[in-house]
Design a protein around this motif. Structure first.
Motif, PDB file in Angstrom:
ATOM      1  N   TYR A  45     -32.514  31.225 -51.734  1.00  0.00           N
ATOM      2  CA  TYR A  45     -33.233  29.954 -51.860  1.00  0.00           C
ATOM      3  C   TYR A  45     -33.099  29.500 -53.306  1.00  0.00           C
ATOM      4  O   TYR A  45     -33.355  30.278 -54.227  1.00  0.00           O
ATOM      5  N   ILE A  46     -32.687  28.248 -53.524  1.00  0.00           N
ATOM      6  CA  ILE A  46     -32.516  27.729 -54.884  1.00  0.00           C
ATOM      7  C   ILE A  46     -33.287  26.422 -55.050  1.00  0.00           C
ATOM      8  O   ILE A  46     -33.730  25.817 -54.070  1.00  0.00           O
ATOM      9  N   THR A  47     -33.425  25.962 -56.288  1.00  0.00           N
ATOM     10  CA  THR A  47     -34.146  24.716 -56.555  1.00  0.00           C
ATOM     11  C   THR A  47     -33.309  23.503 -56.126  1.00  0.00           C
ATOM     12  O   THR A  47     -32.088  23.590 -55.970  1.00  0.00           O
ATOM     13  N   TYR A  48     -33.990  22.377 -55.952  1.00  0.00           N
ATOM     14  CA  TYR A  48     -33.327  21.125 -55.586  1.00  0.00           C
ATOM     15  C   TYR A  48     -32.313  20.722 -56.653  1.00  0.00           C
ATOM     16  O   TYR A  48     -31.184  20.322 -56.339  1.00  0.00           O
ATOM     17  N   LYS A  49     -32.713  20.849 -57.931  1.00  0.00           N
ATOM     18  CA  LYS A  49     -31.833  20.473 -59.034  1.00  0.00           C
ATOM     19  C   LYS A  49     -30.523  21.268 -58.982  1.00  0.00           C
ATOM     20  O   LYS A  49     -29.433  20.701 -59.101  1.00  0.00           O
ATOM     21  N   ASP A  50     -30.637  22.582 -58.792  1.00  0.00           N
ATOM     22  CA  ASP A  50     -29.436  23.423 -58.716  1.00  0.00           C
ATOM     23  C   ASP A  50     -28.626  23.100 -57.462  1.00  0.00           C
ATOM     24  O   ASP A  50     -27.393  23.107 -57.481  1.00  0.00           O
ATOM     25  N   GLY A  51     -29.328  22.792 -56.380  1.00  0.00           N
ATOM     26  CA  GLY A  51     -28.638  22.437 -55.138  1.00  0.00           C
ATOM     27  C   GLY A  51     -27.799  21.185 -55.286  1.00  0.00           C
ATOM     28  O   GLY A  51     -26.663  21.107 -54.789  1.00  0.00           O
ATOM     29  N   MET A  52     -28.343  20.197 -55.990  1.00  0.00           N
ATOM     30  CA  MET A  52     -27.587  18.954 -56.212  1.00  0.00           C
ATOM     31  C   MET A  52     -26.345  19.217 -57.068  1.00  0.00           C
ATOM     32  O   MET A  52     -25.292  18.600 -56.867  1.00  0.00           O
ATOM     33  N   GLU A  53     -26.459  20.148 -58.007  1.00  0.00           N
ATOM     34  CA  GLU A  53     -25.317  20.485 -58.854  1.00  0.00           C
ATOM     35  C   GLU A  53     -24.225  21.194 -58.037  1.00  0.00           C
ATOM     36  O   GLU A  53     -23.032  20.954 -58.249  1.00  0.00           O
ATOM     37  N   ILE A  54     -24.668  22.039 -57.110  1.00  0.00           N
ATOM     38  CA  ILE A  54     -23.703  22.727 -56.235  1.00  0.00           C
ATOM     39  C   ILE A  54     -23.002  21.722 -55.318  1.00  0.00           C
ATOM     40  O   ILE A  54     -21.779  21.767 -55.137  1.00  0.00           O
ATOM     41  N   LEU A  55     -23.765  20.782 -54.753  1.00  0.00           N
ATOM     42  CA  LEU A  55     -23.165  19.768 -53.876  1.00  0.00           C
ATOM     43  C   LEU A  55     -22.210  18.871 -54.657  1.00  0.00           C
ATOM     44  O   LEU A  55     -21.160  18.463 -54.140  1.00  0.00           O
ATOM     45  N   ASP A  56     -22.566  18.577 -55.898  1.00  0.00           N
ATOM     46  CA  ASP A  56     -21.678  17.778 -56.746  1.00  0.00           C
ATOM     47  C   ASP A  56     -20.357  18.525 -56.992  1.00  0.00           C
ATOM     48  O   ASP A  56     -19.275  17.933 -56.951  1.00  0.00           O
ATOM     49  N   TYR A  57     -20.445  19.817 -57.249  1.00  0.00           N
ATOM     50  CA  TYR A  57     -19.245  20.652 -57.417  1.00  0.00           C
ATOM     51  C   TYR A  57     -18.394  20.616 -56.143  1.00  0.00           C
ATOM     52  O   TYR A  57     -17.156  20.471 -56.198  1.00  0.00           O
ATOM     53  N   MET A  58     -19.054  20.692 -54.988  1.00  0.00           N
ATOM     54  CA  MET A  58     -18.327  20.695 -53.715  1.00  0.00           C
ATOM     55  C   MET A  58     -17.623  19.358 -53.475  1.00  0.00           C
ATOM     56  O   MET A  58     -16.515  19.314 -52.918  1.00  0.00           O
ATOM     57  N   ASN A  59     -18.291  18.268 -53.901  1.00  0.00           N
ATOM     58  CA  ASN A  59     -17.732  16.932 -53.667  1.00  0.00           C
ATOM     59  C   ASN A  59     -16.610  16.567 -54.623  1.00  0.00           C
ATOM     60  O   ASN A  59     -15.878  15.600 -54.401  1.00  0.00           O
ATOM     61  N   THR A  60     -16.482  17.338 -55.709  1.00  0.00           N
ATOM     62  CA  THR A  60     -15.466  17.009 -56.718  1.00  0.00           C
ATOM     63  C   THR A  60     -14.405  18.103 -56.860  1.00  0.00           C
ATOM     64  O   THR A  60     -13.615  18.088 -57.798  1.00  0.00           O
ATOM     65  N   THR A  61     -14.418  19.046 -55.925  1.00  0.00           N
ATOM     66  CA  THR A  61     -13.455  20.158 -55.954  1.00  0.00           C
ATOM     67  C   THR A  61     -12.752  20.236 -54.607  1.00  0.00           C
ATOM     68  O   THR A  61     -13.398  20.158 -53.556  1.00  0.00           O
ATOM     69  N   SER A  62     -11.432  20.390 -54.636  1.00  0.00           N
ATOM     70  CA  SER A  62     -10.679  20.384 -53.371  1.00  0.00           C
ATOM     71  C   SER A  62     -10.974  21.616 -52.513  1.00  0.00           C
ATOM     72  O   SER A  62     -11.078  21.524 -51.296  1.00  0.00           O
ATOM     73  N   LYS A  63     -11.117  22.766 -53.146  1.00  0.00           N
ATOM     74  CA  LYS A  63     -11.408  23.987 -52.388  1.00  0.00           C
ATOM     75  C   LYS A  63     -12.586  24.726 -53.039  1.00  0.00           C
ATOM     76  O   LYS A  63     -12.395  25.739 -53.727  1.00  0.00           O
ATOM     77  N   PRO A  64     -13.816  24.231 -52.820  1.00  0.00           N
ATOM     78  CA  PRO A  64     -14.985  24.852 -53.450  1.00  0.00           C
ATOM     79  C   PRO A  64     -15.267  26.245 -52.883  1.00  0.00           C
ATOM     80  O   PRO A  64     -15.196  26.449 -51.662  1.00  0.00           O
ATOM     81  N   THR A  65     -15.586  27.173 -53.767  1.00  0.00           N
ATOM     82  CA  THR A  65     -15.907  28.536 -53.336  1.00  0.00           C
ATOM     83  C   THR A  65     -17.162  29.015 -54.057  1.00  0.00           C
ATOM     84  O   THR A  65     -17.588  28.442 -55.062  1.00  0.00           O
ATOM     85  N   ALA A  66     -17.742  30.101 -53.536  1.00  0.00           N
ATOM     86  CA  ALA A  66     -18.924  30.701 -54.155  1.00  0.00           C
ATOM     87  C   ALA A  66     -19.060  32.137 -53.682  1.00  0.00           C
ATOM     88  O   ALA A  66     -18.457  32.541 -52.680  1.00  0.00           O
TER      89      ALA A  66
END
Length: 491
Positions: free
Chosen positions: A183-204
């Motif tokens: 479980y993560i904060t909303y702020k961190d979640g938005m940063e992760i989604l931003d990474y996913m939207n700007t990366t061709s093959k997002p991984t974690a």
């Protein structure tokens, strides 16, 4: 509650409640009144409708109303993105055989045909692309963490990141997930989604760090912990106190893993339903050490000795990591050791509840409904709410000046002298008379008067706060002061 009273219990711990309402139509307030009349302390949850104002329940003055705070313990898990950014979260599921390799990320809100897809609702994750990926799920939608995790697992996902709501700030929950998740904060979640939207093959990758002790920000007010002011009686500061209520290890009737042959009948739960029993336990300890103390004496001891700072010695923070409002923490965070030796107590006389209730402009029938007997308020000298002998002050300014009396009982050293220290709310003058109280014996009672005067240049709206504190060589007895200015009234 009547059955418990008949059984002769000393403490009633009630993790139940509805919305704030007039006490004569509140079943818990009714039952708690009968209990308090028989010397039983009633400890109740403040409710889980925070972080919004005037959302608490169980706000009668004869109830100890308990809000929730965090511990300095975290069940830490982290997610590391392909760009090496690391975000910290919490999880109660720490598998030993977890594959910590990078996996592709998946956002179910993209190309979603089902409204509940972003929430990872049961039966909504039908995309074959999910297989082998870590799925980002938004909190809410009416689905539990277990249901979300099961939906991801059924769709072939290998992990889950649960993103909180913006209102919940830094409050995070450790759940017994059914697959690797955090479980993560909303702020961190938005940063992760931003990474996913700007990366061709997002991984974690998700890593589990175990139990970590030593959060200097703790205790922090939980986002969900309901806030005052009280709707039913704004002249009484509520909640009274806060205590541990986030990620609490608690007894549970069944195995959370659905195992039949196991002794692991525990769960990790968050809520004021968890902080309330902590305070009930503290009250039970005090009752065992001081068997003659009344319920209001025990509550006073807890309130006037509470912590108002965190482990970093800074003011207690709220879910935004900003200094917490007085209607979030009440008197502060429980300090059991100091509560055992408070020095002075505010022992609310049970007979004073009648003039207090008449002062709320209840009808004779309504007051009689609470007291279980006939009442005629015309024969009673009613008092304003803030005149009740309570360990805190909640003032609403209509008039320019208001004066209230308090009576304290000496339960510390027989011969002792107390001097007053006042931190006046901005724009308000607070005058205490006398400024020194001298006691010559135990259980001696002395009175003092407090006059609150609104300064001409003070603001016209909002909530301001301060405190008054009686200090001797050994003891410090603190009462919080909340002042609501005119435009605040109405909730």
């Amino acid at each position: 509650m009547d059955a418990a009273i008949d059984d002769g219990v000393d403490i009633l711990s009630i993790s139940l409640g509805g919305s704030s309402r007039s006490f004569y139509e509140d079943p818990i307030a009714l039952g708690a009144y009968s209990a308090a009349q028989r010397g039983i302390l009633v400890s109740c949850s403040a409710a889980n409708n925070g972080p919004y104002e005037s959302t608490l329940s169980n706000d009668a003055p004869w109830i100890m109303t308990v809000g929730a705070s965090t511990l300095d313990r975290k069940l830490k898990a982290t997610v590391t993105l392909g760009n090496q950014k690391v975000f910290e979260g919490e999880s109660a599921f720490h598998p030993n055989d977890h594959n910590s390799a990078f996996s592709p990320l998946f956002d179910p809100s993209l190309n979603a045909t089902d409204f509940d897809s972003p929430y990872c609702g049961s039966g909504t994750l039908n995309d074959p692309e999910i297989k082998g990926k870590i799925v980002v799920c938004m909190v809410g939608g009416g689905y539990s963490m277990t249901q979300k995790g099961q939906a991801v697992k059924d769709a072939g996902g290998v992990g889950m990141i649960v993103v909180s709501t913006a209102d919940y700030g830094f409050t995070m929950f450790a759940e017994a997930h059914v697959l690797p998740a955090l479980y993560i904060t909303y702020k961190d979640g938005m940063e992760i989604l931003d990474y996913m939207n700007t990366t061709s093959k997002p991984t974690a990758k998700i890593l589990f760090q175990g139990t970590i002790i030593g959060d200097k920000d703790a205790p922090v007010v939980a986002a969900f912990s309901s806030r005052g002011p009280s709707y039913a009686s704004p002249g009484i500061l509520k909640p009274d106190i806060i205590g541990p209520g986030v990620n609490i290890i608690a007894a549970w009737p069944t195995s959370v893993e659905n195992k039949t042959n196991t002794k692991s009948t525990f769960n990790i739960i968050s809520g004021t339903s968890m902080s309330c029993p902590h305070l009930s336990g503290v009250a039970a300890l005090l009752k065992s050490k001081h068997p003659t103390w009344s319920p209001s004496a025990i509550k006073s001891a807890i309130m006037t000795t509470a912590y108002t700072v965190n482990f970093a010695n800074d003011p207690i923070l709220d879910e935004r990591l900003l200094p917490a409002n007085i209607f979030a923490i009440g008197a502060g965070h429980v300090n059991p050791s100091r509560a055992n030796d408070p020095g002075l107590i505010y022992d609310t006389q049970f007979k004073d509840y009648l003039p207090y209730l008449c002062g709320l402009n209840y009808t004779n029938r309504q007051v009689g409904n609470l007291l279980q007997r006939k009442v005629d308020c015309r024969e009673v000298k009613s008092i304003p709410e803030a005149q009740l002998n309570y360990p805190s002050f909640s003032i609403t300014f209509g008039e320019v000046s208001q004066t209230y009396t308090r009576t304290v009982t000496n339960v510390g050293e027989a011969k002792s002298s107390y001097s007053v220290e006042v931190a006046s709310p901005p724009g308000v003058s607070v005058i205490v008379k006398p400024s020194t109280m001298k006691f010559s014996k135990l259980n001696q009672k002395l009175k003092y008067q407090v006059t609150f005067t609104k300064r001409v240049n003070s603001t016209n709206g909002g909530v301001i706060q301060g405190f008054l504190k009686w200090t001797s060589k050994k003891h410090s007895v603190r009462s919080p002061i909340a002042v609501m200015l005119e435009s605040t009234i109405g909730f």
